[in-house]
Design an enzyme around this catalytic site. Structure first.
Site, mmCIF file in Angstrom:
data_model
loop_
_atom_site.group_PDB
_atom_site.id
_atom_site.type_symbol
_atom_site.label_atom_id
_atom_site.label_comp_id
_atom_site.label_asym_id
_atom_site.label_seq_id
_atom_site.Cartn_x
_atom_site.Cartn_y
_atom_site.Cartn_z
ATOM 1 N N ASN A 147 -7.889 4.876 8.939
ATOM 2 C CA ASN A 147 -7.238 3.700 9.727
ATOM 3 C C ASN A 147 -7.382 3.780 11.052
ATOM 4 O O ASN A 147 -7.117 2.955 11.902
ATOM 5 C CB ASN A 147 -5.948 3.551 9.187
ATOM 6 C CG ASN A 147 -5.040 4.642 9.374
ATOM 7 O OD1 ASN A 147 -5.345 5.550 8.499
ATOM 8 N ND2 ASN A 147 -4.008 4.506 10.034
ATOM 9 N N GLY A 174 0.789 -1.202 -0.123
ATOM 10 C CA GLY A 174 -0.023 0.147 -0.184
ATOM 11 C C GLY A 174 0.642 1.333 0.184
ATOM 12 O O GLY A 174 0.404 2.147 -0.666
ATOM 13 N N THR A 175 1.847 1.334 0.706
ATOM 14 C CA THR A 175 2.744 2.616 0.867
ATOM 15 C C THR A 175 3.278 2.581 -0.552
ATOM 16 O O THR A 175 3.371 3.895 -0.898
ATOM 17 C CB THR A 175 3.944 2.434 1.836
ATOM 18 O OG1 THR A 175 3.427 1.892 3.157
ATOM 19 C CG2 THR A 175 4.680 3.260 1.982
ATOM 20 N N GLN A 218 -7.890 0.203 3.989
ATOM 21 C CA GLN A 218 -8.618 -0.216 5.178
ATOM 22 C C GLN A 218 -10.297 -0.395 4.656
ATOM 23 O O GLN A 218 -11.049 -1.132 5.392
ATOM 24 C CB GLN A 218 -8.853 0.955 6.177
ATOM 25 C CG GLN A 218 -7.483 0.998 6.621
ATOM 26 C CD GLN A 218 -7.176 0.094 7.636
ATOM 27 O OE1 GLN A 218 -7.812 -0.630 8.188
ATOM 28 N NE2 GLN A 218 -5.813 0.128 8.205
ATOM 29 N N CYS A 262 4.766 7.252 16.789
ATOM 30 C CA CYS A 262 5.692 7.238 17.501
ATOM 31 C C CYS A 262 7.095 7.650 16.732
ATOM 32 O O CYS A 262 7.637 6.956 16.137
ATOM 33 C CB CYS A 262 6.191 6.028 18.307
ATOM 34 S SG CYS A 262 7.197 6.267 19.781
ATOM 35 N N GLY A 290 -2.202 -6.145 0.440
ATOM 36 C CA GLY A 290 -2.408 -7.378 0.557
ATOM 37 C C GLY A 290 -2.805 -7.816 2.326
ATOM 38 O O GLY A 290 -3.797 -8.483 2.331
ATOM 39 N N HIS A 291 -1.900 -7.047 2.944
ATOM 40 C CA HIS A 291 -1.845 -7.829 4.294
ATOM 41 C C HIS A 291 -2.957 -7.176 5.213
ATOM 42 O O HIS A 291 -3.162 -7.578 6.391
ATOM 43 C CB HIS A 291 -0.690 -7.524 5.094
ATOM 44 C CG HIS A 291 -0.129 -6.042 5.565
ATOM 45 N ND1 HIS A 291 -0.256 -5.864 6.700
ATOM 46 C CD2 HIS A 291 0.023 -5.324 4.519
ATOM 47 C CE1 HIS A 291 0.132 -4.598 6.707
ATOM 48 N NE2 HIS A 291 0.206 -4.007 5.326
#
Ligand code: PLP
Length: 405
Positions: free
Chosen positions: A156, A69-70, A184, A332, A205-206
């Site tokens: 997300n 996706g990135t 998402q 973070c 995919g994940h």
């Protein structure tokens, strides 16, 4: 055994996707090779592409396979920007919602630093939903300078569904192409690329029960896209790199299965999520549900809360040590917890935003998972609040991320 409530981060692979992956892992052949093994691998890829297109309401030729996706988001933002500026240098404004994933925000800001782009952060309301009036105002004033609009299909963190169709018809009036990150949304809500009118759409995919490191940018035929990766000229020259046939076949299997089961899964998970929300509210005083109050405007598997007087991180570790896995949803950076840019864009106070926790359900979730969470959450919040009292003064001096505020 831990209770997994972080499906929005990644969800376990579906058995059928594992099977297709393992079957294909033992085969040899680069889909670009001309010999029999190569042709067999090419067939696997092209069949997968057809299945992906079919499940997503697109044509096979519109599916550009990427390494996740990135990468698809980067290709959309950078590729559309560069292509649109080729003969119109005045088109330098990238319009992105203030609640985008960093996979969209960061390339946009990178383009501002390195490629002459100007960023327009489109505001959202207090539920995290895009304010179309602000988009209209921007386009009416400076539509001729707009390179592209990128607004995610579903958020997300807080699960807000965005008004994609309305956005597309608005942008179309000004001739500005629209990209949506649907990472998402696929498998949770109906996603039809052709019906949406989008110019480009990201899938991963994940998040749907397939492997990690594989995804696609669905790009309308005729959409000008400048490549980001250069090399062997695969994917019509838009995305070079040898195609990972096993991952692609498994990805397609997962998309087809999750889209096929979508209605039933969403109904089941929606009911489970509603139960989770009601019970958290009943047992944890001061828990505030963030994102759309109306369940029909939110992802069915998403529940996002802030717990006042808590550090989300402390709460996360307390829950983790009790066997409950979830997420804060906030970035973070360099070990310093920052309040989520999504919550800040929604107008949530910085201190409240620090106490954020996202519970996301998925195909393996059961009522027992929700029971297990509710057994430990009230006590964990109490302990995190006591710990929060000690650190609150120091933490409140940490500035918010300047990039999206
Ligand atoms: N976009 C959204 C909305 C996401 O939630 C994620 C994953 O966290 C991504 C993009 C990145 O996708 P990938 O992990 O496949 O690179």
């Amino acid at each position: 055994m831990s209770v997994y409530l972080d499906h929005a981060a990644t969800t376990p692979m579906l058995p059928e996707a594992v099977q297709v992956l393992t079957e294909n892992l033992v085969r040899t052949g680069n889909p670009s090779s001309l010999h029999a093994s190569g042709r067999a691998a090419r067939r696997t890829v092209e069949e997968a592409r057809e299945h992906l297109a079919d499940a997503l309401g697109a044509r096979p030729s519109e599916v550009v396979l990427t390494g996740g996706g990135t990468e698809a988001d980067n290709l959309a933002v950078k590729g559309m920007f560069w292509a649109r500026r080729l003969d119109h240098p005045e088109r330098r404004r990238i319009l992105v919602s203030a609640v985008e994933h960093h996979a969209v925000l960061d390339p946009a800001f990178w383009m501002a630093e390195h490629a002459g782009a100007e960023i327009v952060l489109l505001p959202v309301d207090d539920e995290g939903v895009l304010r179309l009036d602000a988009v209209e105002e921007e386009l009416a004033a400076r539509g001729d300078q707009a390179a592209l609009v990128s607004v995610m299909w579903a958020n997300n963190e807080v699960g807000a569904l965005q008004p994609v169709t309305e956005l597309v018809s608005l942008a179309r009036r000004y001739g500005v192409p629209v990209h949506a990150d649907a990472v998402q949304a696929v498998g949770q809500v109906p996603v039809d690329f052709a019906a949406s009118g989008l110019d480009a759409m990201t899938v991963s995919g994940h998040k749907v029960g397939g492997p990690g490191g594989i995804g696609a940018l669905v790009a309308r035929r005729g959409l000008a896209l400048t490549p980001v990766l250069h090399g062997g000229g695969q994917e019509r020259g838009v995305r070079s790199g040898s195609l990972d046939a096993p991952a692609i076949a498994s990805f397609a299997t997962a998309v087809v299965a999750s889209v096929g089961a979508r209605d039933a899964t969403s109904r089941r998970l929606g009911a489970l999520r509603d139960d989770l929300v009601a019970r958290v509210r009943a047992t944890v005083p001061g828990a505030v549900l963030r994102g759309p109050a109306d369940a029909s405007h939110r992802l069915p598997a998403n529940a996002h809360f802030t717990f006042d007087g808590c550090e989300g991180d402390s709460l996360l570790y307390l829950l983790d040590s009790a066997g409950i896995e979830c997420s804060t949803g906030s970035a973070c950076q360099a070990g310093v917890p920052r309040p989520s840019h999504v919550l800040l864009a929604m107008g949530v106070d910085e201190d409240d935003a620090r106490g954020a926790l996202r519970f996301s359900l998925g195909h393996t979730s059961t009522a027992a998972d929700v029971d297990a969470l509710l057994e430990v959450l009230p006590g964990a919040v109490e302990r995190a609040r006591n710990a929060g009292l000690a650190t609150h003064t120091d933490r409140s001096r940490v500035p918010a991320s300047g990039r999206v505020a």
